[in-house]
Design an enzyme around this catalytic site. Structure first.
Site, PDB file in Angstrom:
ATOM      1  N   GLY A  26       3.996  -0.278  -1.101  1.00  0.00           N
ATOM      2  CA  GLY A  26       3.890  -1.053  -2.498  1.00  0.00           C
ATOM      3  C   GLY A  26       5.073  -0.815  -3.239  1.00  0.00           C
ATOM      4  O   GLY A  26       5.840  -1.712  -4.018  1.00  0.00           O
ATOM      5  N   PHE A  42       0.744  -1.105  -0.003  1.00  0.00           N
ATOM      6  CA  PHE A  42       0.022   0.005  -0.125  1.00  0.00           C
ATOM      7  C   PHE A  42       0.927   0.983  -0.159  1.00  0.00           C
ATOM      8  O   PHE A  42       1.700   1.380   0.939  1.00  0.00           O
ATOM      9  CB  PHE A  42      -0.878  -0.117   1.197  1.00  0.00           C
ATOM     10  CG  PHE A  42      -1.883   1.199   1.244  1.00  0.00           C
ATOM     11  CD1 PHE A  42      -2.125   2.061   0.432  1.00  0.00           C
ATOM     12  CD2 PHE A  42      -2.513   1.164   2.639  1.00  0.00           C
ATOM     13  CE1 PHE A  42      -3.023   2.884   0.412  1.00  0.00           C
ATOM     14  CE2 PHE A  42      -3.376   2.259   2.732  1.00  0.00           C
ATOM     15  CZ  PHE A  42      -3.804   3.138   1.763  1.00  0.00           C
ATOM     16  N   CYS A  43       0.888   2.135  -0.747  1.00  0.00           N
ATOM     17  CA  CYS A  43       1.506   3.257  -0.975  1.00  0.00           C
ATOM     18  C   CYS A  43       2.994   3.090  -1.163  1.00  0.00           C
ATOM     19  O   CYS A  43       3.421   2.333  -1.800  1.00  0.00           O
ATOM     20  CB  CYS A  43       1.169   4.279   0.056  1.00  0.00           C
ATOM     21  SG  CYS A  43       1.563   5.969  -0.120  1.00  0.00           S
ATOM     22  N   VAL A  44       3.885   3.829  -0.156  1.00  0.00           N
ATOM     23  CA  VAL A  44       5.284   3.377  -0.192  1.00  0.00           C
ATOM     24  C   VAL A  44       5.454   1.998   0.077  1.00  0.00           C
ATOM     25  O   VAL A  44       6.452   1.386  -0.370  1.00  0.00           O
ATOM     26  CB  VAL A  44       5.838   4.217   1.007  1.00  0.00           C
ATOM     27  CG1 VAL A  44       7.302   4.237   0.957  1.00  0.00           C
ATOM     28  CG2 VAL A  44       5.570   5.742   0.759  1.00  0.00           C
TER      29      VAL A  44
END
Length: 571
Positions: free
Chosen positions: A305, A301-303
């Site tokens: 990812g 998720f986000c960073v």
């Protein structure tokens, strides 16, 4: 009066052009003896300007708008268009109404001037961002002397609202951030982050949480979530009815989550390589060893990812295929389109951070949180200044905003590497350019099924930036767009029956997001169900759910979920 008009316009034009030049200079780093940046930033003032004919047209339009404002009812009509000035106290006070309307007229004129500047795209974006910040800060609603609503409340409460506002201000100064919710109503592990589970592994960087199955059988391929290390993992486990983690467990997945440690000085030297090798790859290894599975499904998720994508590239370079499929939620791999965040990034800024933090130190969570809040200043800053301090209100309890205020630090070397190699140089998508954990990275070797999600109104990872991953990874991919923003778009449980998501029935992934949109169809409700169906197809057969956490001998229960690390506050 008429004979003075040409001189007036000449002076106004000169003053406005000078203002535009000053906007540009705001972003030029100081070039002095103590400036440690090794390379000068290209100067842009000479090339940036407002064409005289455009400026004259804006001046003419401003006079027309001003004339309409002076007409009977004109000020009230304009002020009522903005929710900050829509209250009865504003409309019933002619002076307040005129102050609000004049502000809105001038704000509109300033933004039109900013949009009229002719310069390169980055300079224009920076000018617009600066003007937007100034406009948001200068609203008459932000000051007790001009805020009619706050003044009315002060009279009605005999000054109690002002006293309470001062208490709120002193409290927020002490805690180091503006309160967006009543934080006293929440406690991690009591009414947020409550999914049942246990910590089964920990090192200096993270704890690994295994969650208790909610089904008699689970899929044989376990599921690992890697949340952003810039925030705490419980955004995925707020309340039982909006917990993404609980939803995954309820679908029959044996679920593990990385809970990042909130770095203090003891971790101030940690690097991007450390987070890949000793966190992401280590978590993948531990999950495999606990479950006995040869490979797993993973989500970033986000960073988180970006960290997962980097780890997958390292594993691919080593010839190790320990991850069967990946889910990327609002994630950058290709940093070509970073949206508003681009206004902060240039060579001078990155070099400053490298010199400040590259060899050690902490990027403090409160500074990161402040930066993200000012991306939406009216909603995430001034709205609370007015409510908390001018009106003496206590913001209502809201789990998501409690999480938003629970900031985390980042190790300086990790942060400096991330800025240069992703936002500034976009090196992750360039085959062979980066060496991480001793391996040359090539995302083209990460040939696994991938589910890619982006939020339509995301201001942190713009939807086109999320979509760009479809053109980087070679495996079979599915892209889905959800409504709303970076967080609200992701945390959208099906039972709420809110928002929509978009999918292309033909599964095609053209080169640009705009072309993808032309063939996408809207579907009511959450994207979670689509993702769940996709993940089940990657999860293998079902087996009996484990009766105990961890694995006898090597991976014993350390403590109950959510563990110690998530409760640590940023220093």
């Amino acid at each position: 009066m008429a004979q003075h008009t040409p001189d007036f316009w000449t002076q106004a034009q000169q003053q406005q052009q000078a203002l535009a030049d000053q906007w540009l200079k705001l972003f030029q780093p100081a070039q002095g003896a103590d400036d440690r940046s090794a390379a000068p930033v290209p100067q842009v003032e000479a090339a940036a300007h407002i064409p005289p004919e455009k400026l004259q047209a804006l001046q003419h339009q401003y006079l027309q708008d001003l004339a309409q404002l002076m007409e009977q009812g004109g000020a009230a009509a304009l002020a009522a268009q903005d929710r900050r000035f829509a209250g009865e106290a504003w409309s019933s006070n002619p002076f307040a109404t005129m102050a609000a309307a004049s502000y809105l007229l001038n704000a509109r004129a300033l933004m039109q001037m900013a949009d009229a500047v002719q310069a390169d795209a980055k300079t224009r974006a920076r000018i617009r961002f600066t003007v937007d910040q100034w406009i948001a800060a200068s609203a008459p609603s932000n000051y007790l002397a001009f805020n009619a609503d706050a003044q009315k409340k002060a009279v009605e409460t005999h000054g109690e609202s002002i006293a309470k506002g001062l208490q709120n201000l002193l409290h927020d100064l002490q805690q180091g951030h503006v309160s967006m919710t009543d934080e006293s109503q929440f406690e991690v592990g009591r009414n947020v982050a409550t999914s049942e589970g246990a910590v089964v592994y920990e090192n200096d960087l993270f704890q690994l949480i295994e969650y208790k199955p909610l089904t008699e059988k689970v899929y044989e391929r376990p599921f690992l979530l890697i949340p952003p290390c810039i925030n705490k993992f419980y955004i995925l486990d707020l309340q039982p009815d909006n917990s993404f983690i609980r939803y995954a467990v309820a679908q029959g997945h044996r679920t593990f989550v990385v809970s990042w440690r909130n770095p203090d000085e003891s971790l101030a030297h940690k690097t991007w390589d450390d987070y890949i090798e000793d966190a992401a790859i280590r978590a993948i290894t531990v999950v495999r060893e606990i479950t006995g599975a040869s490979d797993i499904n993973a989500l970033g998720f986000c960073v988180g990812g970006t960290i997962l994508g980097t780890a997958l590239a390292v594993l691919a370079a080593r010839g190790e295929k320990h991850v069967h499929s990946a889910t990327l939620l609002t994630t950058f791999l290709d940093f070509t389109d970073t949206g508003i965040m681009d206004v902060f990034i240039d060579e001078g800024m990155v070099r400053y951070r490298e010199q400040q933090l590259g060899q050690g130190g902490l990027m403090h969570g409160r500074d990161l949180a402040s930066t993200f809040s000012f991306l939406r200043p009216n909603d995430l800053v001034w709205n609370y200044v007015v409510g908390n301090y001018l009106k003496g209100e206590t913001p209502p309890p809201f789990d998501l905003l409690y999480w938003n205020g629970d900031s985390t630090n980042l190790p300086g070397p990790f942060y400096a590497w991330y800025l240069r190699n992703t936002y500034l140089e976009n090196s992750l998508i360039q085959p062979g350019k980066l060496t991480v954990c001793g391996e040359r990275l090539d995302l083209r070797k990460v040939d696994i099924p991938v589910y890619i999600y982006g939020s339509r109104e995301d201001h942190i990872v713009p939807i086109a930036g999320a979509y760009a991953s479809t053109q980087v990874l070679p495996g079979k991919k599915r892209f889905v767009m959800g409504a709303s923003g970076h967080i609200a778009g992701v945390i959208n449980p099906p039972a709420k029956k809110k928002r929509s998501h978009w999918i292309r029935a033909d599964g095609k992934l053209p080169k640009t997001f705009d072309n993808w949109c032309k063939g996408a169809q809207e579907h009511a409700g959450s994207w979670w169900t689509d993702w769940s169906d996709w993940l089940k197809a990657q999860a293998g057969k079902q087996i009996a759910a484990p009766r105990k956490y961890g694995k006898a001998g090597k991976y014993k229960v350390i403590e109950a979920a959510p563990g110690r690390y998530v409760k640590e506050k940023a220093q």
